[in-house]
Design an enzyme around this catalytic site. Sequence first.
Site, mmCIF file in Angstrom:
data_model
loop_
_atom_site.group_PDB
_atom_site.id
_atom_site.type_symbol
_atom_site.label_atom_id
_atom_site.label_comp_id
_atom_site.label_asym_id
_atom_site.label_seq_id
_atom_site.Cartn_x
_atom_site.Cartn_y
_atom_site.Cartn_z
ATOM 1 N N ALA C 236 0.826 -1.141 0.097
ATOM 2 C CA ALA C 236 -0.069 0.071 0.263
ATOM 3 C C ALA C 236 0.900 1.287 0.104
ATOM 4 O O ALA C 236 2.208 1.199 0.102
ATOM 5 C CB ALA C 236 -0.956 -0.008 1.007
ATOM 6 N N HIS C 237 0.131 2.484 0.042
ATOM 7 C CA HIS C 237 0.987 3.562 -0.137
ATOM 8 C C HIS C 237 1.783 4.030 0.916
ATOM 9 O O HIS C 237 1.387 3.778 2.258
ATOM 10 C CB HIS C 237 -0.030 4.925 -0.556
ATOM 11 C CG HIS C 237 -1.225 5.009 0.210
ATOM 12 N ND1 HIS C 237 -2.141 6.046 0.093
ATOM 13 C CD2 HIS C 237 -1.741 4.277 1.548
ATOM 14 C CE1 HIS C 237 -3.247 6.040 1.203
ATOM 15 N NE2 HIS C 237 -2.457 5.062 1.860
ATOM 16 N N ASN C 238 2.904 4.464 0.909
ATOM 17 C CA ASN C 238 3.754 5.208 1.826
ATOM 18 C C ASN C 238 4.571 3.946 2.527
ATOM 19 O O ASN C 238 4.959 4.254 3.734
ATOM 20 C CB ASN C 238 3.006 6.082 2.755
ATOM 21 C CG ASN C 238 2.554 7.271 2.166
ATOM 22 O OD1 ASN C 238 1.625 7.363 1.761
ATOM 23 N ND2 ASN C 238 3.657 7.918 1.526
#
Lengths: 344, 344, 344
Positions: C236-238
């Site tokens: 997922a993001h980050n």
Amino acid sequence: MFRLDELVARLGGELSGDAAITVRRVATLDQAGDGDLAFVANRKYLSRLQGSAASAVIVAPDVRPLVEGRPCIVTGDPYLYFARVAQLFHPAPVARPGIHPLAAVVSRVPASVEIGPGASIDEDVVIGEDVIVGAGCHIGRGVRIGRGTRLAPRVTIQHGCIVGEDCIIHSGAVIGADGFGFAREKGGGWVKIPQVGRVVIGNDVEIGANTTIDRGALDDTVIGDGCKLDNLIQIAHNVRIGERTAIAGCVGVAGSTTIGARCMIGGQAGIIGHLSICDDVVVSAGTLVSKSITRPGVYTASLPVQPHAEWIRNFAHLRHLDALVGRVRSLENQQVGPDDRNPG
Amino acid sequence: MFRLDELVARLGGELSGDAAITVRRVATLDQAGDGDLAFVANRKYLSRLQGSAASAVIVAPDVRPLVEGRPCIVTGDPYLYFARVAQLFHPAPVARPGIHPLAAVVSRVPASVEIGPGASIDEDVVIGEDVIVGAGCHIGRGVRIGRGTRLAPRVTIQHGCIVGEDCIIHSGAVIGADGFGFAREKGGGWVKIPQVGRVVIGNDVEIGANTTIDRGALDDTVIGDGCKLDNLIQIAHNVRIGERTAIAGCVGVAGSTTIGARCMIGGQAGIIGHLSICDDVVVSAGTLVSKSITRPGVYTASLPVQPHAEWIRNFAHLRHLDALVGRVRSLENQQVGPDDRNPG
Amino acid sequence: MFRLDELVARLGGELSGDAAITVRRVATLDQAGDGDLAFVANRKYLSRLQGSAASAVIVAPDVRPLVEGRPCIVTGDPYLYFARVAQLFHPAPVARPGIHPLAAVVSRVPASVEIGPGASIDEDVVIGEDVIVGAGCHIGRGVRIGRGTRLAPRVTIQHGCIVGEDCIIHSGAVIGADGFGFAREKGGGWVKIPQVGRVVIGNDVEIGANTTIDRGALDDTVIGDGCKLDNLIQIAHNVRIGERTAIAGCVGVAGSTTIGARCMIGGQAGIIGHLSICDDVVVSAGTLVSKSITRPGVYTASLPVQPHAEWIRNFAHLRHLDALVGRVRSLENQQVGPDDRNPG
């Protein structure tokens, strides 16, 4: 459009009621309208039969007395019969022969084959009659695909893999990517082990959308005849799956595991590597199989879902289960004499 | 570049400090530099506010007294406000009208539509104004796509499916592959049930990368308006999902299950088939839902992670939990009189 | 074809037996025939050595006395040695320079690069020497790809992302789709947060088929040098992943979690968001990590699989574990005096 007696002539079963009734499609009991043929696959849906507008129904012998005047086809397995009727109403798509001008094809393919726009077919590929290669598919060097197989758009089959006859492979599936094989150096670096085996898929296999089947490391990854794989499944290198095994969505099977014939693996189940699962095993949804299974049967490992507060209250104890067992043992030791105590 | 008073004029909120300050982008408290607008969405990040170089911050009323001289925008929901500011700074991509010469398009599409290289659009497709069809997408026969919808590269939408307006579908998603439907013959062979339903997706829906949504068997699979689906999700045939439900990555929803409106399903959760989940249910990450849920609330089933040795020590007892309960009952029976004993 | 003494000259190890023996491929002990070089990576496969037809074997020093006359290469880590030999026999594919006429390339690329049919490369893309871009790949605007990296067919890398040198990205992988970021309005509507970070992938990274790595919301998603990711993984993001961490298939890592260097994450494991996992952590297959891990070691949370009837019998009690603990405590209170009772 079929008359009921035409259906029975083709597919068997016993006709009850007006043989000249025509049906134009199959439908569920709830959705069926005039001209529709519905089915009762399970007695628990019997209550819906009364209110259904279906012109005719497929039923099992024990349900027949309850049908009350509606034309019906009586058969031992109404769901299976429904499947065959549905195939009559909705025959499988047929190849529209020809290679789209925007396809890149450098192997010779039979004239009966359909190859969609954006597809690419490498060298030394052998494709059988009536195969459909959907838009945007990629077929690597040396692949063989048997007659009648259909690839939906955007399927990838990598070099050297074998796909049997009459298979269906859905969009986004990747057959023959490298298996996940590395040797670890001191210091933690990973040295890639070339994956030089193939994927070998039997006849009459269906593979779901975005499912991945990795090529073998040295030997092959093998999917037996008649297997059915749902979407988003991961089959690792050197896995071998027996005939007619069905695997539901989101399952992962780790490397070198063997699964027998006629197994059914529930959704999101996982099977770790280097195991052997015998024929006729059913694994329930969400179950992680961490050791080999040698006897047919149903196997399960999953948790009961609970309201969050109850879950916290109950599951906090799981970290202390060993201590709890110790406490019970200690109570038992205090309770009973040395001769008859429960060894725990 | 926006002045703070411009932002407040457009988006509301109350301005505190120098209204003429201009900000050129949004950033986290940690990353923000001169010219950046940060936000405090959660009091637990307050400590980072002091050290932040942000030129201005978005805060809730209770945080305002702590800001000490830095310009700020005060609003009830700083995270929502941040989202709207970020949309101002980063407007959604706009179609660059035209059909790429390497696309294969056999339906008429509006002049405002962008169709990328390698895309293919079958017959009888109806596409609304300003739609973007990314490179390598495939749109099957008879599909309808509403105005303003954007398909990232390599999306597949199969024949007959409906996508609403202002949707975003990410790369690798497969909409409308066949559901996993087979009837079993004696001997274990599988007879395919033609999947003749559609996928019907509402307006303002986002669907993540490599997510798969299968077409219905007879009826449709339905995704309600405003739903947000993350990556690598499997939605099986005939599932129905209510409005504004959000589903995190790697979730599997099995066939014919209904999920209500405004639900939130955590990552890697699974929901088995033929269930009904009511509105406003939250399912925690990793939870397998194996029966219907009729009341709003948070539901959980997952295990506490433990160091491996502790896990072995504690979890070996799970196989013998029934025996343990029997041992406790036996202790209770020895302990107490017949009139007041705990039935267990 | 290599002589054993050639192999030892290139790769080290000690030769025992006829140095002039030539081997033409590597194989498992079971599959090896005349002319094959096998290996014994694990003493548990020793029994297969006797029956193997391999012409030579790679063994550890402690196994050497058991080889009995067969030529062998003695090395401290036979599996690692096998990996290096296999790389000699099967060198990585080399770019066949040129841009296929059915590719859509609007950036300048070095002459040494291979770009397959149906691939599309947007503006401002910078590609290093000897890169392979497979058929049907899409490379978005502003992407940078380091020298020697190979993209299998149908990979998507979205605008602005960075891929290092000597990476391998398998078919269907999606790098840089929007992260799953929304702010919730009153009423349950979701407001999209523009995802303006990038994915930054180091050197020597391998990413499996249909794996998805989302771009960061504001900051970047980062995959360290030497990481190996299997198929169908969601990052997922980050998320930030340290060097040389290996992640097996079907794993999900939720947003903003940091994973250290040299970790090994088992198949179908999940890691929830905003956690921190330190270096050198091993997470077992199927384990949901729901809190940060600060010490190296092996962590596990999974259930023992059981025959279905036993599972029902044992696991029904999980809903009542808190009550069971209470019953044990009550027994203890009855049993012991107030001074020495177990507080439970």
